[in-house]
Scaffold this motif. Sequence first.
Motif, PDB file in Angstrom:
ATOM      1  N   LEU A  24     -16.056  13.798  41.647  1.00  0.00           N
ATOM      2  CA  LEU A  24     -14.741  13.292  42.063  1.00  0.00           C
ATOM      3  C   LEU A  24     -14.237  12.185  41.140  1.00  0.00           C
ATOM      4  O   LEU A  24     -13.021  12.016  40.957  1.00  0.00           O
ATOM      5  CB  LEU A  24     -14.798  12.764  43.506  1.00  0.00           C
ATOM      6  CG  LEU A  24     -14.911  13.813  44.614  1.00  0.00           C
ATOM      7  CD1 LEU A  24     -15.112  13.143  45.968  1.00  0.00           C
ATOM      8  CD2 LEU A  24     -13.655  14.680  44.667  1.00  0.00           C
ATOM      9  N   SER A  25     -15.182  11.454  40.558  1.00  0.00           N
ATOM     10  CA  SER A  25     -14.771  10.324  39.698  1.00  0.00           C
ATOM     11  C   SER A  25     -14.446  10.766  38.267  1.00  0.00           C
ATOM     12  O   SER A  25     -13.887   9.978  37.494  1.00  0.00           O
ATOM     13  CB  SER A  25     -15.883   9.270  39.672  1.00  0.00           C
ATOM     14  OG  SER A  25     -17.005   9.773  38.972  1.00  0.00           O
ATOM     15  N   LEU A  26     -14.804  12.022  37.929  1.00  0.00           N
ATOM     16  CA  LEU A  26     -14.574  12.505  36.560  1.00  0.00           C
ATOM     17  C   LEU A  26     -13.079  12.489  36.237  1.00  0.00           C
ATOM     18  O   LEU A  26     -12.253  12.918  37.053  1.00  0.00           O
ATOM     19  CB  LEU A  26     -15.113  13.932  36.393  1.00  0.00           C
ATOM     20  CG  LEU A  26     -16.645  14.066  36.310  1.00  0.00           C
ATOM     21  CD1 LEU A  26     -17.042  15.537  36.249  1.00  0.00           C
ATOM     22  CD2 LEU A  26     -17.218  13.313  35.121  1.00  0.00           C
ATOM     23  N   GLY A  27     -12.762  11.951  35.062  1.00  0.00           N
ATOM     24  CA  GLY A  27     -11.371  11.934  34.626  1.00  0.00           C
ATOM     25  C   GLY A  27     -10.526  10.855  35.272  1.00  0.00           C
ATOM     26  O   GLY A  27      -9.325  10.783  35.057  1.00  0.00           O
ATOM     27  N   ARG A  28     -11.130  10.030  36.126  1.00  0.00           N
ATOM     28  CA  ARG A  28     -10.364   8.925  36.733  1.00  0.00           C
ATOM     29  C   ARG A  28     -10.841   7.607  36.139  1.00  0.00           C
ATOM     30  O   ARG A  28     -12.010   7.481  35.759  1.00  0.00           O
ATOM     31  CB  ARG A  28     -10.585   8.895  38.250  1.00  0.00           C
ATOM     32  CG  ARG A  28     -10.015  10.086  38.977  1.00  0.00           C
ATOM     33  CD  ARG A  28     -10.514  10.048  40.410  1.00  0.00           C
ATOM     34  NE  ARG A  28     -10.428  11.388  41.004  1.00  0.00           N
ATOM     35  CZ  ARG A  28      -9.467  11.755  41.844  1.00  0.00           C
ATOM     36  NH1 ARG A  28      -8.523  10.913  42.161  1.00  0.00           N
ATOM     37  NH2 ARG A  28      -9.439  12.967  42.352  1.00  0.00           N
ATOM     38  N   LYS A  29      -9.958   6.628  36.147  1.00  0.00           N
ATOM     39  CA  LYS A  29     -10.334   5.312  35.615  1.00  0.00           C
ATOM     40  C   LYS A  29     -11.187   4.586  36.654  1.00  0.00           C
ATOM     41  O   LYS A  29     -10.974   4.763  37.856  1.00  0.00           O
ATOM     42  CB  LYS A  29      -9.076   4.502  35.326  1.00  0.00           C
ATOM     43  CG  LYS A  29      -8.331   5.011  34.109  1.00  0.00           C
ATOM     44  CD  LYS A  29      -7.118   4.190  33.833  1.00  0.00           C
ATOM     45  CE  LYS A  29      -6.446   4.725  32.585  1.00  0.00           C
ATOM     46  NZ  LYS A  29      -5.144   4.135  32.354  1.00  0.00           N
ATOM     47  N   SER A  30     -12.134   3.771  36.168  1.00  0.00           N
ATOM     48  CA  SER A  30     -13.043   3.070  37.092  1.00  0.00           C
ATOM     49  C   SER A  30     -12.280   2.132  38.017  1.00  0.00           C
ATOM     50  O   SER A  30     -12.741   1.802  39.105  1.00  0.00           O
ATOM     51  CB  SER A  30     -14.096   2.288  36.306  1.00  0.00           C
ATOM     52  OG  SER A  30     -13.529   1.132  35.763  1.00  0.00           O
ATOM     53  N   LEU A  31     -11.099   1.730  37.578  1.00  0.00           N
ATOM     54  CA  LEU A  31     -10.255   0.872  38.401  1.00  0.00           C
ATOM     55  C   LEU A  31      -9.859   1.588  39.697  1.00  0.00           C
ATOM     56  O   LEU A  31      -9.753   0.977  40.762  1.00  0.00           O
ATOM     57  CB  LEU A  31      -8.987   0.554  37.588  1.00  0.00           C
ATOM     58  CG  LEU A  31      -8.153  -0.655  37.994  1.00  0.00           C
ATOM     59  CD1 LEU A  31      -8.906  -1.938  37.726  1.00  0.00           C
ATOM     60  CD2 LEU A  31      -6.829  -0.637  37.237  1.00  0.00           C
ATOM     61  N   ILE A  32      -9.662   2.889  39.589  1.00  0.00           N
ATOM     62  CA  ILE A  32      -9.212   3.665  40.751  1.00  0.00           C
ATOM     63  C   ILE A  32     -10.398   4.260  41.507  1.00  0.00           C
ATOM     64  O   ILE A  32     -10.490   4.180  42.726  1.00  0.00           O
ATOM     65  CB  ILE A  32      -8.234   4.787  40.308  1.00  0.00           C
ATOM     66  CG1 ILE A  32      -6.996   4.129  39.694  1.00  0.00           C
ATOM     67  CG2 ILE A  32      -7.838   5.689  41.476  1.00  0.00           C
ATOM     68  CD1 ILE A  32      -6.159   5.043  38.845  1.00  0.00           C
ATOM     69  N   PHE A  33     -11.315   4.822  40.763  1.00  0.00           N
ATOM     70  CA  PHE A  33     -12.472   5.447  41.421  1.00  0.00           C
ATOM     71  C   PHE A  33     -13.695   5.374  40.499  1.00  0.00           C
ATOM     72  O   PHE A  33     -13.904   6.243  39.657  1.00  0.00           O
ATOM     73  CB  PHE A  33     -12.141   6.906  41.742  1.00  0.00           C
ATOM     74  CG  PHE A  33     -13.021   7.471  42.822  1.00  0.00           C
ATOM     75  CD1 PHE A  33     -12.616   7.451  44.159  1.00  0.00           C
ATOM     76  CD2 PHE A  33     -14.268   8.017  42.522  1.00  0.00           C
ATOM     77  CE1 PHE A  33     -13.420   7.966  45.146  1.00  0.00           C
ATOM     78  CE2 PHE A  33     -15.086   8.523  43.510  1.00  0.00           C
ATOM     79  CZ  PHE A  33     -14.646   8.501  44.840  1.00  0.00           C
TER      80      PHE A  33
END
Lengths: 248, 235
Positions: A24-33
């Motif tokens: 789920l966290s793939l491709g998302r910024k660590s700030l968001i997820f």
Amino acid sequence: MKKNVHNILIVVFIAALILIWHVLSLGRKSLIFPSPYEVLVSLYSVIKSQSFVPSVINTVGSVFLSFAAAFIPALILGIISRFITFIYRIMEMVTGFIRAIPTVAIILMALLLLPVSYTPVIICYFVVFPVLYTNISEGLRNVDEKLLEMARIYKFSNSKIISSIYIPSLKSYIIAGSRSALGLNFKVMVTAEVFNFINHNTIGAQMYMRKIQIDLAGIMAWALIVVVISAVFDLLIKMLFREKVRND
Amino acid sequence: MIRLTNIKKSFNNTVVLDNIDMQFEKGTITAILGPSGCGKTTLLRIAAGLIKADSGEITGVDGRNLSFLFQEPRLLPWKNAWKNLEIVLPDALDIRIKRKMCFEMLELVGLKGYENHMPSELSGGMCQRLAMARAFIIQTDILLMDEPFQSLDLKRRGQMIELFRLLWVKQRPLVIMVTHDVQEALLLSDKIYILSDKPTGIIKEIYNPMSFEERSVKNERLYELEKEIISNYII
């Protein structure tokens, strides 16, 4: 054999959850997820930081202070209400009322009305007391009347009735009450510390600072630490009472 | 001797016991026989002091050592077999003496090897034997029994009756036994009070013609008496 299979299944389940989280966290910024790895890195830096040990000690200390402060009156009032119906009814009303008040309302009222330094402890007291009182009171009311009759026939002394019937009967209620009260205590304590930002060295304050920095991985790392501490204390309560049962 | 005089008891305006007069002699076994729900257990609980009668007098119980065999064993579930016996012994006794007494009693009731077992690890019959051991381990003057064999199957009931007989002859306490089993009453008791249904009163007082040692299920005279009681008073 069956236990081993269960343990393997639990490990597989946890691994599957972490995998889902990672996907789920793939491709998302660590700030968001943040990904599990990023949380792990953040956890490492939190543990290495100078504020880690004092923050944990302060929060755990406050949890214990409020727990002890709630446990003793809960026990005394539980015993009194077992024998005085009027007190039992009054306490039912009072604890029912406290339970119904939203925790955040208790926190906000306490912040406005009470001395700032003790606020988290007092807030936790009000949240934990009804849980402990209800368990102790119910435990005492559910003591097997048939065993008490048997004790009367065989002329047990009062101390023998307390030690051999009341205390063992109450044990499971105290374990259940203490476990749920302590778990709740950690949650409410951290929330109260977030609202009551006067001491930087508490878990709640650390989370609040991460929130200002929009450091979601840091917040999750601290949340993980709270979960682990809470689980350790839960285990300790279970072990403590298991040992006592074996000694009987 | 225990004497119950003019015992009356009502529950919610329903008279359960009406002017009951009974007498129980030292060293004898008396059965109180009657239909289910007629107030036998209430009477026994009044005699034990567990509930109060509305009126009437009880003499001969105060200050005496009392044991009670309930319908269910009423063991402490958190104590093992020998500790369940030890708990009824006087606190002043040395623990080594208490332990020895408990182990000997457990052997007598056929629970040797189960001393450290918890009640949950014992069968229903074993728990009832343990309860009987608890009733006899103190030097009891009066033993009250509330259908203690009722929940057991026929074979175990026979074993328990034999065990009771074995233990009773050693101490010969005054026994008041409540039952609705005519055969059980005839096998064990010297005297039988037959009670009517509510409002309960005594309809017959029968003395057992056989001595304690002579009584057995195979005895013809006892069998005839059993049939007579059933046809005249129970049905």
